[in-house]
Design a protein around this motif. Structure first.
Motif, PDB file in Angstrom:
ATOM      1  N   ALA B 195       0.828  -1.209   0.000  1.00  0.00           N
ATOM      2  CA  ALA B 195       0.000   0.000   0.000  1.00  0.00           C
ATOM      3  C   ALA B 195       0.862   1.258   0.000  1.00  0.00           C
ATOM      4  CB  ALA B 195      -0.928  -0.020   1.210  1.00  0.00           C
ATOM      5  N   ILE B 196       1.926   1.254   0.819  1.00  0.00           N
ATOM      6  CA  ILE B 196       2.757   2.457   0.912  1.00  0.00           C
ATOM      7  C   ILE B 196       3.542   2.677  -0.381  1.00  0.00           C
ATOM      8  CG2 ILE B 196       4.690   3.516   2.151  1.00  0.00           C
ATOM      9  CD1 ILE B 196       3.628   2.292   4.674  1.00  0.00           C
ATOM     10  N   THR B 197       3.992   1.573  -0.994  1.00  0.00           N
ATOM     11  CA  THR B 197       4.740   1.734  -2.243  1.00  0.00           C
ATOM     12  C   THR B 197       3.846   2.311  -3.339  1.00  0.00           C
ATOM     13  OG1 THR B 197       5.935  -0.249  -1.550  1.00  0.00           O
ATOM     14  CG2 THR B 197       6.409   0.594  -3.734  1.00  0.00           C
ATOM     15  N   VAL B 198       2.565   1.946  -3.300  1.00  0.00           N
ATOM     16  CA  VAL B 198       1.624   2.537  -4.251  1.00  0.00           C
ATOM     17  C   VAL B 198       1.622   4.060  -4.117  1.00  0.00           C
ATOM     18  CG1 VAL B 198      -0.838   2.824  -4.729  1.00  0.00           C
ATOM     19  CG2 VAL B 198       0.126   0.535  -4.505  1.00  0.00           C
ATOM     20  N   LEU B 199       1.623   4.544  -2.874  1.00  0.00           N
ATOM     21  CA  LEU B 199       1.638   5.990  -2.646  1.00  0.00           C
ATOM     22  C   LEU B 199       2.908   6.624  -3.203  1.00  0.00           C
ATOM     23  CD1 LEU B 199       0.280   6.994   0.866  1.00  0.00           C
ATOM     24  CD2 LEU B 199      -0.721   7.299  -1.398  1.00  0.00           C
ATOM     25  N   ILE B 200       4.053   5.967  -2.951  1.00  0.00           N
ATOM     26  CA  ILE B 200       5.319   6.499  -3.467  1.00  0.00           C
ATOM     27  C   ILE B 200       5.243   6.644  -4.988  1.00  0.00           C
ATOM     28  CG2 ILE B 200       7.779   6.011  -3.781  1.00  0.00           C
ATOM     29  CD1 ILE B 200       7.469   6.646  -0.998  1.00  0.00           C
ATOM     30  N   PHE B 201       4.688   5.624  -5.641  1.00  0.00           N
ATOM     31  CA  PHE B 201       4.576   5.693  -7.095  1.00  0.00           C
ATOM     32  C   PHE B 201       3.650   6.826  -7.519  1.00  0.00           C
ATOM     33  CE2 PHE B 201       6.719   1.631  -7.669  1.00  0.00           C
ATOM     34  CZ  PHE B 201       7.395   1.888  -8.849  1.00  0.00           C
ATOM     35  N   LYS B 202       2.595   7.031  -6.738  1.00  0.00           N
ATOM     36  CA  LYS B 202       1.695   8.132  -7.071  1.00  0.00           C
ATOM     37  C   LYS B 202       2.452   9.458  -7.058  1.00  0.00           C
ATOM     38  CE  LYS B 202      -2.298  10.698  -5.622  1.00  0.00           C
ATOM     39  NZ  LYS B 202      -3.283  10.996  -4.596  1.00  0.00           N
ATOM     40  N   TYR B 203       3.338   9.638  -6.049  1.00  0.00           N
ATOM     41  CA  TYR B 203       4.071  10.897  -5.944  1.00  0.00           C
ATOM     42  C   TYR B 203       5.153  11.001  -7.018  1.00  0.00           C
ATOM     43  CZ  TYR B 203       1.607  10.989  -1.510  1.00  0.00           C
ATOM     44  OH  TYR B 203       0.635  10.964  -0.559  1.00  0.00           O
ATOM     45  N   VAL B 204       5.762   9.864  -7.360  1.00  0.00           N
ATOM     46  CA  VAL B 204       6.747   9.909  -8.453  1.00  0.00           C
ATOM     47  C   VAL B 204       6.053  10.373  -9.735  1.00  0.00           C
ATOM     48  CG1 VAL B 204       8.276   8.547  -9.919  1.00  0.00           C
ATOM     49  CG2 VAL B 204       8.265   8.155  -7.456  1.00  0.00           C
ATOM     50  N   ILE B 205       4.849   9.856  -9.975  1.00  0.00           N
ATOM     51  CA  ILE B 205       4.118  10.263 -11.174  1.00  0.00           C
ATOM     52  C   ILE B 205       3.786  11.753 -11.118  1.00  0.00           C
ATOM     53  CG2 ILE B 205       1.895  10.035 -12.353  1.00  0.00           C
ATOM     54  CD1 ILE B 205       2.093   7.040 -11.869  1.00  0.00           C
ATOM     55  N   GLN B 206       3.470  12.240  -9.916  1.00  0.00           N
ATOM     56  CA  GLN B 206       3.132  13.659  -9.781  1.00  0.00           C
ATOM     57  C   GLN B 206       4.320  14.569 -10.071  1.00  0.00           C
ATOM     58  OE1 GLN B 206       1.429  14.409  -5.941  1.00  0.00           O
ATOM     59  NE2 GLN B 206      -0.588  13.665  -6.542  1.00  0.00           N
ATOM     60  N   VAL B 207       5.487  14.205  -9.551  1.00  0.00           N
ATOM     61  CA  VAL B 207       6.593  15.165  -9.651  1.00  0.00           C
ATOM     62  C   VAL B 207       7.554  14.868 -10.797  1.00  0.00           C
ATOM     63  CG1 VAL B 207       6.515  15.790  -7.216  1.00  0.00           C
ATOM     64  CG2 VAL B 207       8.027  13.936  -7.950  1.00  0.00           C
ATOM     65  N   LYS B 208       7.636  13.631 -11.249  1.00  0.00           N
ATOM     66  CA  LYS B 208       8.686  13.326 -12.242  1.00  0.00           C
ATOM     67  C   LYS B 208       8.272  12.121 -13.083  1.00  0.00           C
ATOM     68  CE  LYS B 208      13.173  14.179 -13.259  1.00  0.00           C
ATOM     69  NZ  LYS B 208      13.269  15.237 -14.259  1.00  0.00           N
ATOM     70  N   SER B 209       7.126  12.267 -13.775  1.00  0.00           N
ATOM     71  CA  SER B 209       6.594  11.092 -14.458  1.00  0.00           C
ATOM     72  C   SER B 209       7.444  10.649 -15.645  1.00  0.00           C
ATOM     73  CB  SER B 209       5.162  11.371 -14.914  1.00  0.00           C
ATOM     74  OG  SER B 209       5.121  12.570 -15.633  1.00  0.00           O
ATOM     75  N   ASP B 210       8.248  11.579 -16.226  1.00  0.00           N
ATOM     76  CA  ASP B 210       9.005  11.199 -17.418  1.00  0.00           C
ATOM     77  C   ASP B 210      10.022  10.089 -17.148  1.00  0.00           C
ATOM     78  OD1 ASP B 210      10.099  13.356 -15.894  1.00  0.00           O
ATOM     79  OD2 ASP B 210      11.749  13.428 -17.337  1.00  0.00           O
ATOM     80  N   VAL B 211      10.525  10.009 -15.896  1.00  0.00           N
ATOM     81  CA  VAL B 211      11.518   8.965 -15.618  1.00  0.00           C
ATOM     82  C   VAL B 211      10.908   7.573 -15.756  1.00  0.00           C
ATOM     83  CG1 VAL B 211      13.001  10.322 -14.127  1.00  0.00           C
ATOM     84  CG2 VAL B 211      11.087   9.079 -13.133  1.00  0.00           C
ATOM     85  N   LEU B 212       9.620   7.461 -15.486  1.00  0.00           N
ATOM     86  CA  LEU B 212       8.988   6.137 -15.567  1.00  0.00           C
ATOM     87  C   LEU B 212       8.949   5.641 -17.002  1.00  0.00           C
ATOM     88  CD1 LEU B 212       6.089   6.621 -13.001  1.00  0.00           C
ATOM     89  CD2 LEU B 212       8.245   5.429 -12.686  1.00  0.00           C
ATOM     90  N   ILE B 213       8.821   6.575 -17.952  1.00  0.00           N
ATOM     91  CA  ILE B 213       8.864   6.173 -19.361  1.00  0.00           C
ATOM     92  C   ILE B 213      10.289   5.808 -19.749  1.00  0.00           C
ATOM     93  CG2 ILE B 213       8.583   7.032 -21.718  1.00  0.00           C
ATOM     94  CD1 ILE B 213       6.218   8.704 -20.574  1.00  0.00           C
ATOM     95  N   LYS B 214      11.244   6.620 -19.269  1.00  0.00           N
ATOM     96  CA  LYS B 214      12.651   6.352 -19.558  1.00  0.00           C
ATOM     97  C   LYS B 214      13.080   4.983 -19.048  1.00  0.00           C
ATOM     98  CE  LYS B 214      14.793  10.755 -19.614  1.00  0.00           C
ATOM     99  NZ  LYS B 214      15.496  11.719 -18.789  1.00  0.00           N
ATOM    100  N   LEU B 215      12.527   4.581 -17.916  1.00  0.00           N
ATOM    101  CA  LEU B 215      12.919   3.305 -17.316  1.00  0.00           C
ATOM    102  C   LEU B 215      12.044   2.145 -17.793  1.00  0.00           C
ATOM    103  CD1 LEU B 215      13.575   4.511 -13.671  1.00  0.00           C
ATOM    104  CD2 LEU B 215      15.257   3.405 -15.129  1.00  0.00           C
TER     105      LEU B 215
END
Lengths: 93, 231
Positions: B195-215
């Protein structure tokens, strides 16, 4: 916000469960690692001698929790710093 | 999940070292590649490592009346793959072995295998399978991290069961005994970690979503869908 609420509910249920369990049972809440040692003793009939000892052990429970908190604090610092950095970069003041 | 110092007799501790070492070497190679080619991803790497630092320091009470800790390796596994997660796991396990007498140097190979390799591999496979099946991104993250966390403890039980087979019933009987302690205790903690990791991913998407495409964590259409969903 929806996700935060779901996570908060999961943590609340977990906390309530702990509060209930800890007041109705006399569980010790020791570490699972240490309990495994008990099982090893049982399985081997208490004959097993560890082949090595830790080279250094925290001298007391206080020191141990100090080092654990340090570990968590370092982690939290790094995460907070970079999330703040990214967020600040995205929304210039 | 730590197998304590000295609690794996030979040849088991050597075997786990032999299995973990190649993965660590490959992980260091991948890490070097990342540092050279994708410098802009380093902050995220630090976050993934720091996340393992935090979660593995939190010893939480569980339904079984004993305490255990989540592993936090699912985040690194989904972002950077299992090999790099293994190196991050090694750093944390070394810290705990040297300064906290949790785990140990002789059992480092076994602990790296369970926390740094087995858990992340399971998390990675589950994440990829779930996204391929078109499951919601957050549900995929939850399942991957929760089951990866649980896998670490199942593997720890296997490691101990192999080294200490019961006189009657052998490895299976002792696996049950160890799994009762480790895996069962871990179930609620695994759910919390997911559950907590889901939240972390939500915040990564909010602040720096382009890295998720790069990775290659998300496709561009996948990311757009999530953003539409949350706004």
């Amino acid at each position: 916000m929806k996700l935060e609420i779901i996570v908060a509910v999961i943590i609340l249920v977990f906390t309530a469960q702990f509060l209930y369990m800890s007041s109705t049972t006399d569980s010790e809440y020791g570490g699972a690692d240490g309990e495994a040692e008990g099982v090893i003793d049982e399985l081997t009939g208490g004959t097993y001698e560890p082949i090595a000892d830790p080279i250094w052990e925290p001298p007391s429970g206080e020191i141990e929790s100090l080092l654990f908190s340090l570990q968590a604090a370092i982690g939290a610092l790094v995460i907070g710093y970079f999330f703040g950095y990214y967020k600040g970069k995205k929304q210039p003041m | 999940m730590h197998v304590m110092e000295g609690f794996l007799p030979g040849p088991w501790w050597q075997i786990w070292f032999a299995i973990s070492l190649p993965v660590i070497i490959y992980g260091i190679y991948k890490l070097n590649e990342l540092i050279k080619d994708k410098r802009d991803l380093l902050p995220l790497l630090a976050v993934a490592g720091a996340y393992i630092f935090i979660l593995s320091s939190l010893k939480l009470p569980s339904v079984t009346g004993s305490c255990s800790h989540p592993t936090g390796t699912g985040l690194a596994a989904i972002l950077f793959g299992p090999a790099i997660s293994a190196v991050l796991g090694l750093i944390v396990l070394l810290y705990q072995a040297l300064f906290l007498a949790h785990g140990g140097l002789t059992t480092l190979g076994a602990n790296v295998f369970s926390m740094g390799i087995a858990g992340p591999v399971i998390a990675f496979i589950i994440y990829k399978a779930c996204t391929k099946a078109g499951l919601n991104f957050y549900i995929a993250v939850f399942l991957a991290c929760a089951l990866g966390d649980l896998a670490t403890y199942v593997v720890t039980s296997i490691e101990l069961a192999l080294a200490f087979p019961a006189q009657i019933g052998g490895v299976l009987t002792s696996f049950k005994a160890f799994a009762t302690i480790f895996a069962l205790t871990q179930v609620p903690l695994a759910i919390i970690e997911g559950a907590i990791t889901v939240l972390i991913f939500k915040y990564v998407i909010q602040v720096k979503s382009d890295v998720l495409i790069k990775l290659n964590v998300l496709s561009e259409t996948g990311l757009r869908k999530i953003k539409e969903m949350t706004t």
